[in-house]
Design an enzyme around this catalytic site. Structure first.
Site, short mmCIF file in Angstrom:
data_model
loop_
_atom_site.label_atom_id
_atom_site.label_comp_id
_atom_site.label_asym_id
_atom_site.label_seq_id
_atom_site.Cartn_x
_atom_site.Cartn_y
_atom_site.Cartn_z
N ASP A 1 59.20 30.76 71.25
CA ASP A 1 59.63 29.78 72.26
C ASP A 1 58.38 29.09 72.80
O ASP A 1 57.25 29.47 72.46
CB ASP A 1 60.40 30.49 73.39
CG ASP A 1 60.89 29.52 74.45
OD1 ASP A 1 61.37 28.42 74.09
OD2 ASP A 1 60.79 29.83 75.65
N SER A 2 58.58 28.16 73.72
CA SER A 2 57.44 27.48 74.34
C SER A 2 56.68 28.39 75.30
O SER A 2 55.52 28.15 75.58
CB SER A 2 57.94 26.24 75.09
OG SER A 2 58.85 26.64 76.10
N GLU B 1 57.93 29.13 84.50
CA GLU B 1 56.59 29.41 83.95
C GLU B 1 55.57 29.68 85.06
O GLU B 1 54.59 30.40 84.87
CB GLU B 1 56.12 28.26 83.07
CG GLU B 1 56.88 28.13 81.75
CD GLU B 1 56.61 29.27 80.77
OE1 GLU B 1 55.49 29.82 80.77
OE2 GLU B 1 57.54 29.62 80.01
N CYS C 1 69.16 26.65 77.65
CA CYS C 1 67.70 26.76 77.56
C CYS C 1 67.40 28.24 77.81
O CYS C 1 67.97 28.84 78.74
CB CYS C 1 67.04 25.89 78.63
SG CYS C 1 65.26 26.21 78.80
N HIS D 1 65.07 29.69 79.09
CA HIS D 1 64.46 30.01 80.39
C HIS D 1 65.52 30.23 81.48
O HIS D 1 65.20 30.78 82.53
CB HIS D 1 63.54 28.88 80.86
CG HIS D 1 62.20 28.81 80.18
ND1 HIS D 1 62.03 28.37 78.89
CD2 HIS D 1 60.96 29.12 80.64
CE1 HIS D 1 60.74 28.41 78.58
NE2 HIS D 1 60.07 28.86 79.62
N1 DGL Z 1 63.06 27.62 76.44
C1 DGL Z 1 63.11 26.45 75.62
C2 DGL Z 1 64.51 25.99 75.40
O1 DGL Z 1 65.36 26.84 75.23
C3 DGL Z 1 62.05 25.40 75.90
C4 DGL Z 1 61.98 24.89 77.28
C5 DGL Z 1 60.78 23.97 77.51
O2 DGL Z 1 59.67 24.34 77.12
O3 DGL Z 1 60.97 22.88 78.08
O4 DGL Z 1 64.81 24.83 75.33
#
Ligand code: DGL
Length: 264
Positions: free
Chosen positions: A10-11, A152, A184, A186
């Protein structure tokens, strides 16, 4: 049986909500996690940037010898996976199709809300995937750009996050959704706050469960499942490993062993 690691990426810390599901459902599997913290957030980036990142990370994990990759990022699953997966000779599992399946199982009225990054929301990928399974569904997507930076920064449980969530959820609730997809990885960290806001009549869908089920079926089908006791997980990031470990520990309420800066 195959004791090699599963790659998950992931990011940033978002994909750890999928790691948590792997811990629950596939305790024999060993994980190599990659967090692209030098380039987080992904949500406002173009499809070609996301494709480039995906190619680079998948190649890296493949070179590390993983046996399967879970793309624990909705933005990458929405904007890049269909194109990039054909280029690799490795099983890849995204979160978006499993998320759509889980939404269709959960909804009674067919009116489904999706909260996601701006990139995922704009792509219309959830709408397409849900309508493929349930043509009469009405899918309302809401981009939520403030949320990932708050997670984050270790501010998931803050007044700022709650206010942002209220603002993003209000138009979906006004339209009478009965199911809300956390589109997402997150966002499951906000599950308690979201439950409070949407109330008991809206089903909350975290795609992680269905995603790990899909990965598990694939491992069984390809005879790649791990035998017991294959060793510890590893976490590697493109940015600062200490910062990542600190935020992850706060969110997961458990310590991550072996967090390093990736050597790519
Ligand atoms: N957690 C990721 C997602 O599910 C990326 C979120 C991001 O970095 O903006 O989209």
């Amino acid at each position: 049986m195959d004791g090699r690691q599963i790659g998950i990426f992931d990011s940033g810390v978002g994909g750890l909500t999928v790691v948590r599901e792997v811990w629950r459902r596939l305790p024999n599997e060993r994980i190599l996690y990659f967090g692209d913290t030098a380039r987080v957030p992904y949500g406002g980036r173009t499809a070609s940037e996301i494709e480039g990142f995906a190619r680079q990370i998948i190649s890296y994990l493949q070179a590390c010898g993983v046996k399967l990759i879970i793309v624990a990022c909705n933005t990458t699953s929405a904007l890049a996976l269909d194109k990039v997966e054909r280029e690799f000779d490795l099983p890849l599992v995204g979160v978006l199709r499993p998320g759509a399946r889980a939404a269709v199982k959960a909804t009674r009225t067919g009116r489904v809300g999706v909260i996601a990054t701006e990139g995922t929301a704009r792509s219309g990928a959830y709408e397409r995937a849900i309508k493929e399974l349930m043509p009469g569904a009405e899918v309302l997507s809401q981009g939520c750009p403030l949320l990932v930076p708050l997670v984050e920064a270790g501010q998931a449980h803050s007044r700022e996050a709650e206010e942002a969530l209220r603002g993003y959820l209000a138009p979906l609730l006004d339209r009478g959704i009965d199911t809300l997809v956390l589109g997402c990885t997150h966002y499951p960290y906000f599950e308690d706050e979201i439950k409070q806001i949407v109330g008991p009549d809206v089903a909350i869908v975290d795609p992680a469960g269905e995603t790990v089920e899909a990965a598990s079926e694939l491992l069984d089908r390809l005879d790649l499942a791990s035998p017991a006791g294959t060793g510890p997980d590893e976490f590697t990031v493109s940015g600062d490993p200490e910062g990542f470990a600190r935020v992850a520990e706060k969110l997961l309420k458990s310590r991550l062993q072996r967090v390093t800066r990736s050597a790519w």
